[in-house]
Design an enzyme around this catalytic site. Structure first.
Site, PDB file in Angstrom:
ATOM      1  N   GLY A  61       0.842  -1.209   0.000  1.00 16.03           N
ATOM      2  CA  GLY A  61       0.000   0.000   0.000  1.00 16.03           C
ATOM      3  C   GLY A  61       0.869   1.249   0.000  1.00 16.03           C
ATOM      4  N   LEU A  62       0.190   2.362  -0.176  1.00 11.52           N
ATOM      5  CA  LEU A  62       0.895   3.647  -0.223  1.00 11.52           C
ATOM      6  C   LEU A  62       1.612   3.952   1.086  1.00 11.52           C
ATOM      7  CD1 LEU A  62      -1.921   5.856  -1.849  1.00 11.52           C
ATOM      8  CD2 LEU A  62       0.231   5.129  -2.955  1.00 11.52           C
ATOM      9  N   GLY A 102       2.040   5.684   4.341  1.00  8.63           N
ATOM     10  CA  GLY A 102       1.030   6.258   5.231  1.00  8.63           C
ATOM     11  C   GLY A 102      -0.283   5.485   5.253  1.00  8.63           C
ATOM     12  N   SER A 103      -0.332   4.383   4.537  1.00  8.31           N
ATOM     13  CA  SER A 103      -1.598   3.632   4.491  1.00  8.31           C
ATOM     14  C   SER A 103      -1.797   2.746   5.718  1.00  8.31           C
ATOM     15  CB  SER A 103      -1.677   2.791   3.208  1.00  8.31           C
ATOM     16  OG  SER A 103      -0.596   1.878   3.156  1.00  8.31           O
ATOM     17  N   SER A 139       2.938  -0.539   8.362  1.00  9.94           N
ATOM     18  CA  SER A 139       3.751  -0.853   9.548  1.00  9.94           C
ATOM     19  C   SER A 139       2.866  -1.014  10.778  1.00  9.94           C
ATOM     20  CB  SER A 139       4.774   0.254   9.807  1.00  9.94           C
ATOM     21  OG  SER A 139       5.505   0.496   8.636  1.00  9.94           O
ATOM     22  N   SER A 142       5.944  -1.781  -2.214  1.00  6.42           N
ATOM     23  CA  SER A 142       5.936  -2.719  -3.367  1.00  6.42           C
ATOM     24  C   SER A 142       4.900  -2.289  -4.410  1.00  6.42           C
ATOM     25  CB  SER A 142       5.710  -4.162  -2.902  1.00  6.42           C
ATOM     26  OG  SER A 142       4.717  -4.285  -1.921  1.00  6.42           O
TER      27      SER A 142
HETATM   28  N1  LIG Z   1      10.346   8.196  -3.377  1.00  7.55           N
HETATM   29  C1  LIG Z   1       9.764   7.526  -2.384  1.00  7.55           C
HETATM   30  N2  LIG Z   1       8.613   6.844  -2.605  1.00  7.55           N
HETATM   31  C2  LIG Z   1       8.035   6.161  -1.603  1.00  7.55           C
HETATM   32  N3  LIG Z   1       8.546   6.075  -0.352  1.00  7.55           N
HETATM   33  C3  LIG Z   1       9.695   6.713  -0.088  1.00  7.55           C
HETATM   34  C4  LIG Z   1      10.347   7.477  -1.092  1.00  7.55           C
HETATM   35  N4  LIG Z   1      11.461   8.013  -0.533  1.00  7.55           N
HETATM   36  C5  LIG Z   1      11.506   7.625   0.727  1.00  7.55           C
HETATM   37  N5  LIG Z   1      10.448   6.853   1.021  1.00  7.55           N
HETATM   38  C6  LIG Z   1      10.270   6.189   2.328  1.00  7.55           C
HETATM   39  O1  LIG Z   1      10.641   4.830   2.113  1.00  7.55           O
HETATM   40  C7  LIG Z   1       9.630   3.963   2.526  1.00  7.55           C
HETATM   41  C8  LIG Z   1       9.277   2.976   1.433  1.00  7.55           C
HETATM   42  O2  LIG Z   1      10.230   2.005   1.298  1.00  7.55           O
HETATM   43  P1  LIG Z   1       9.841   0.620   0.635  1.00  7.55           P
HETATM   44  O3  LIG Z   1      11.061  -0.212   0.673  1.00  7.55           O
HETATM   45  O4  LIG Z   1       8.626   0.107   1.304  1.00  7.55           O
HETATM   46  O5  LIG Z   1       9.478   1.048  -0.857  1.00  7.55           O
HETATM   47  S1  LIG Z   1       9.388   0.152  -2.165  1.00  7.55           S
HETATM   48  O6  LIG Z   1       8.632  -1.057  -1.823  1.00  7.55           O
HETATM   49  O7  LIG Z   1      10.734  -0.165  -2.612  1.00  7.55           O
HETATM   50  O8  LIG Z   1       8.676   0.981  -3.153  1.00  7.55           O
HETATM   51  C9  LIG Z   1       8.416   4.767   2.835  1.00  7.55           C
HETATM   52  O9  LIG Z   1       7.968   4.250   4.074  1.00  7.55           O
HETATM   53  P2  LIG Z   1       6.414   4.011   4.409  1.00  7.55           P
HETATM   54  O10 LIG Z   1       5.854   5.367   4.641  1.00  7.55           O
HETATM   55  O11 LIG Z   1       6.465   3.189   5.653  1.00  7.55           O
HETATM   56  O12 LIG Z   1       5.761   3.285   3.283  1.00  7.55           O
HETATM   57  C10 LIG Z   1       8.888   6.195   2.887  1.00  7.55           C
HETATM   58  O13 LIG Z   1       9.045   6.582   4.225  1.00  7.55           O
HETATM   59  N1  LIG Z   2      -6.092   1.949  11.348  1.00 11.12           N
HETATM   60  C1  LIG Z   2      -5.594   3.170  11.569  1.00 11.12           C
HETATM   61  N2  LIG Z   2      -6.367   4.121  12.068  1.00 11.12           N
HETATM   62  C2  LIG Z   2      -5.895   5.355  12.271  1.00 11.12           C
HETATM   63  N3  LIG Z   2      -4.629   5.725  12.033  1.00 11.12           N
HETATM   64  C3  LIG Z   2      -3.822   4.824  11.522  1.00 11.12           C
HETATM   65  C4  LIG Z   2      -4.260   3.498  11.263  1.00 11.12           C
HETATM   66  N4  LIG Z   2      -3.223   2.797  10.748  1.00 11.12           N
HETATM   67  C5  LIG Z   2      -2.188   3.665  10.714  1.00 11.12           C
HETATM   68  N5  LIG Z   2      -2.533   4.869  11.170  1.00 11.12           N
HETATM   69  C6  LIG Z   2      -1.678   6.045  11.269  1.00 11.12           C
HETATM   70  O1  LIG Z   2      -1.280   6.368   9.951  1.00 11.12           O
HETATM   71  C7  LIG Z   2       0.062   6.777   9.937  1.00 11.12           C
HETATM   72  C8  LIG Z   2       0.817   5.923   8.948  1.00 11.12           C
HETATM   73  O2  LIG Z   2       0.848   4.591   9.407  1.00 11.12           O
HETATM   74  P1  LIG Z   2       2.051   3.644   9.069  1.00 11.12           P
HETATM   75  O3  LIG Z   2       1.753   2.337   9.682  1.00 11.12           O
HETATM   76  O4  LIG Z   2       3.336   4.294   9.425  1.00 11.12           O
HETATM   77  O5  LIG Z   2       1.924   3.544   7.475  1.00 11.12           O
HETATM   78  P2  LIG Z   2       2.926   2.986   6.397  1.00 11.12           P
HETATM   79  O6  LIG Z   2       3.793   1.964   7.068  1.00 11.12           O
HETATM   80  O7  LIG Z   2       2.052   2.399   5.360  1.00 11.12           O
HETATM   81  O8  LIG Z   2       3.693   4.163   5.905  1.00 11.12           O
HETATM   82  C9  LIG Z   2       0.587   6.637  11.354  1.00 11.12           C
HETATM   83  O9  LIG Z   2       0.551   7.920  11.950  1.00 11.12           O
HETATM   84  C10 LIG Z   2      -0.398   5.730  12.021  1.00 11.12           C
HETATM   85  O10 LIG Z   2      -0.530   5.985  13.380  1.00 11.12           O
END
Ligand SMILES: Nc1ncnc2c1ncn2[C@@H]1O[C@H](COP(=O)(O)OS(=O)(=O)O)[C@@H](OP(=O)(O)O)[C@H]1O
Ligand SMILES: Nc1ncnc2c1ncn2[C@@H]1O[C@H](COP(=O)(O)OP(=O)(O)O)[C@@H](O)[C@H]1O
Length: 291
Positions: A121-122, A124-125, A128, A195
Site C-alpha cells: 500500500g501507499l 502512510g496507508s 507498519s 511494493s
Molecule cells: N520516493 C519515495 N517513494 C516512496 N517512499 C519513499 C520514497 N522516498 C523515501 N520513502 C520512504 O521509504 C519507505 C518505502 O520504502 P519501501 O522499501 O517500502 O518502498 S518500495 O517497496 O521499494 O517501493 C516509505 O515508508 P512508508 O511510509 O512506511 O511506506 C517512505 O518513508
Molecule cells: N487503522 C488506523 N487508524 C488510524 N490511524 C492509523 C491506522 N493505521 C495507521 N494509522 C496512522 O497512519 C500513519 C501511517 O501509518 P504507518 O503504519 O506508518 O503507514 P505505512 O507503514 O504504510 O507508511 C501513522 O501515523 C499511524 O498511526
C-alpha cells in the site's frame, strides 16, 4: 552466557542414509560422546545427549568423527563427478544441499505453518501499523512471527538501493527471497513495504508454494495517506523536494486479486487491532496457525 567459541568443539555426527533428503533407518554406529565443557553449556544449547527428535525423524546419535563423513552418510544426490550441477543466475556449478530437518519438522516444532503475509500500500496507508498489531496479536497467541519492513530493511541489506523503478524491483525481489527463507523456517513472515509494482509482487508470490503468499492490500485513498503524512514526506514531495514519490509522481499498482483487503476511508477506519484480527482469522481459517 554460553561462550560457544571458547569451548572445545562438540562433535555430533549422525550416520544418516539420505534419500530424498529424509533420514532412513541407518545402522547406528556405537555412539561416542565428546566431553562437554564443564560449564554445562550442553543443556543450554538444547543438545541433551545430542539427540533431537521430530515427527519424521529418528534421533540423531553422536558417532565417531571418522564415520560422520560425506561418503558414509549420503546417497550421492551430490555430483562427485560434476554431474547435476546448476547455473542459477550468475552462480555456476552449484548444487542444492539438502538437510533431513525439513520445513515440516520446523513447523511441527513451532505448531504453525510458515508463510508470508505481504502487506502492500501507499506510504502512510498503515502497513507498519498493521504489521506490528499483527505480530503482537500472533505473538500473544504463541505464534512466531518476524517483520520485514521496507523502511527497516533499507537500513541494512538494501541500503544500496534507491527509489528508482529498478531499485524498487530489486528491493522487493530481495525481501521476497528473504521472506521465503523465513517461511521455510516455519515462521509467519510479515513483509510490509510499498511494493508498488504488480509484477514484482507476483514474482514474490511465485517463489512460494500455492497459498503461502498472502497479499494484504491497504486500500487507503491517497488523500487519507497524505492527510496523515506522519513523516512529512508527502509535503516534501508536493514541494518537489522528493522526486519519484509513490502516489505523487510515481505509480502504485493496486493488487487485482489479493487475499485480504483492508479498506480505510476518512469516515470508516478500522483500528489496528481490528485490522490484525481480520488477517488472523484468515490465517486461522486456512490452517496456518497449527502444524
Ligand atoms: N520516493 C519515495 N517513494 C516512496 N517512499 C519513499 C520514497 N522516498 C523515501 N520513502 C520512504 O521509504 C519507505 C518505502 O520504502 P519501501 O522499501 O517500502 O518502498 S518500495 O517497496 O521499494 O517501493 C516509505 O515508508 P512508508 O511510509 O512506511 O511506506 C517512505 O518513508
Ligand atoms: N487503522 C488506523 N487508524 C488510524 N490511524 C492509523 C491506522 N493505521 C495507521 N494509522 C496512522 O497512519 C500513519 C501511517 O501509518 P504507518 O503504519 O506508518 O503507514 P505505512 O507503514 O504504510 O507508511 C501513522 O501515523 C499511524 O498511526
Amino acid at each position: 552466557m554460553v561462550a560457544v567459541r571458547a569451548a572445545p568443539p562438540l562433535i555430533c555426527g549422525a550416520s544418516p542414509d539420505f534419500e530424498s533428503g529424509k533420514l532412513m533407518s541407518p545402522p547406528i554406529p556405537k555412539p561416542v560422546f565428546v566431553p562437554f565443557p564443564a560449564n554445562g553449556s550442553g543443556s543450554n544449547l538444547g543438545l541433551n545427549g545430542c539427540s533431537v527428535r521430530s515427527s519424521s525423524l529418528g534421533p540423531f546419535k553422536a558417532v565417531e568423527e571418522s564415520t560422520a563423513s560425506l561418503e558414509n552418510g549420503r546417497t550421492p544426490a551430490a555430483p562427485v563427478n560434476g554431474k547435476g550441477l546448476h547455473q542459477i543466475g550468475k552462480s555456476t556449478n552449484i548444487l542444492w544441499h539438502r538437510c533431513p530437518v525439513e520445513k515440516v519438522d520446523r513447523q511441527e516444532l513451532l505448531q504453525q505453518k510458515g508463510c508470508v503475509i505481504w502487506i502492500t500500500g501507499l506510504s502512510g496507508s498503515g502497513k507498519s501499523t498493521l504489521a506490528c498489531a499483527l505480530s503482537r496479536g500472533l505473538h500473544s497467541r504463541g505464534n512466531l512471527t518476524y517483520i520485514l519492513d521496507g523502511d527497516n530493511v533499507r537500513h541494512g541489506i538494501n541500503n544500496d538501493l534507491s527509489f528508482k523503478a529498478e531499485d524498487r524491483a530489486e528491493n522487493i525481489r530481495r525481501i521476497g527471497e528473504v521472506a521465503k527463507l523465513f517461511a521455510d523456517a516455519g515462521i509467519i513472515c510479515i513483509a510490509s513495504l510499498i511494493s508498488p509494482y504488480r509484477k514484482d509482487r507476483d514474482a514474490c508470490r511465485a517463489l512460494l508454494p500455492e497459498g503461502d503468499f498472502i497479499e494484504v492490500f491497504m486500500d487507503v485513498p491517497l488523500q487519507v495517506c497524505e492527510a496523515r503524512d506522519p513523516k512529512g514526506l508527502y509535503k516534501l514531495a508536493r514541494a518537489g523536494k522528493i522526486k519519484g514519490f509513490t502516489g505523487i509522481d510515481d505509480p502504485y499498482e493496486p493488487p487485482l486479486n489479493c487475499e485480504v483487503l483492508i479498506r480505510q476511508r476518512k469516515d470508516e477506519c478500522a483500528s489496528p487491532t481490528e485490522m490484525a484480527e481480520t488477517v488472523i482469522s484468515y490465517l486461522e481459517e486456512k490452517g496456518y496457525l497449527q502444524a
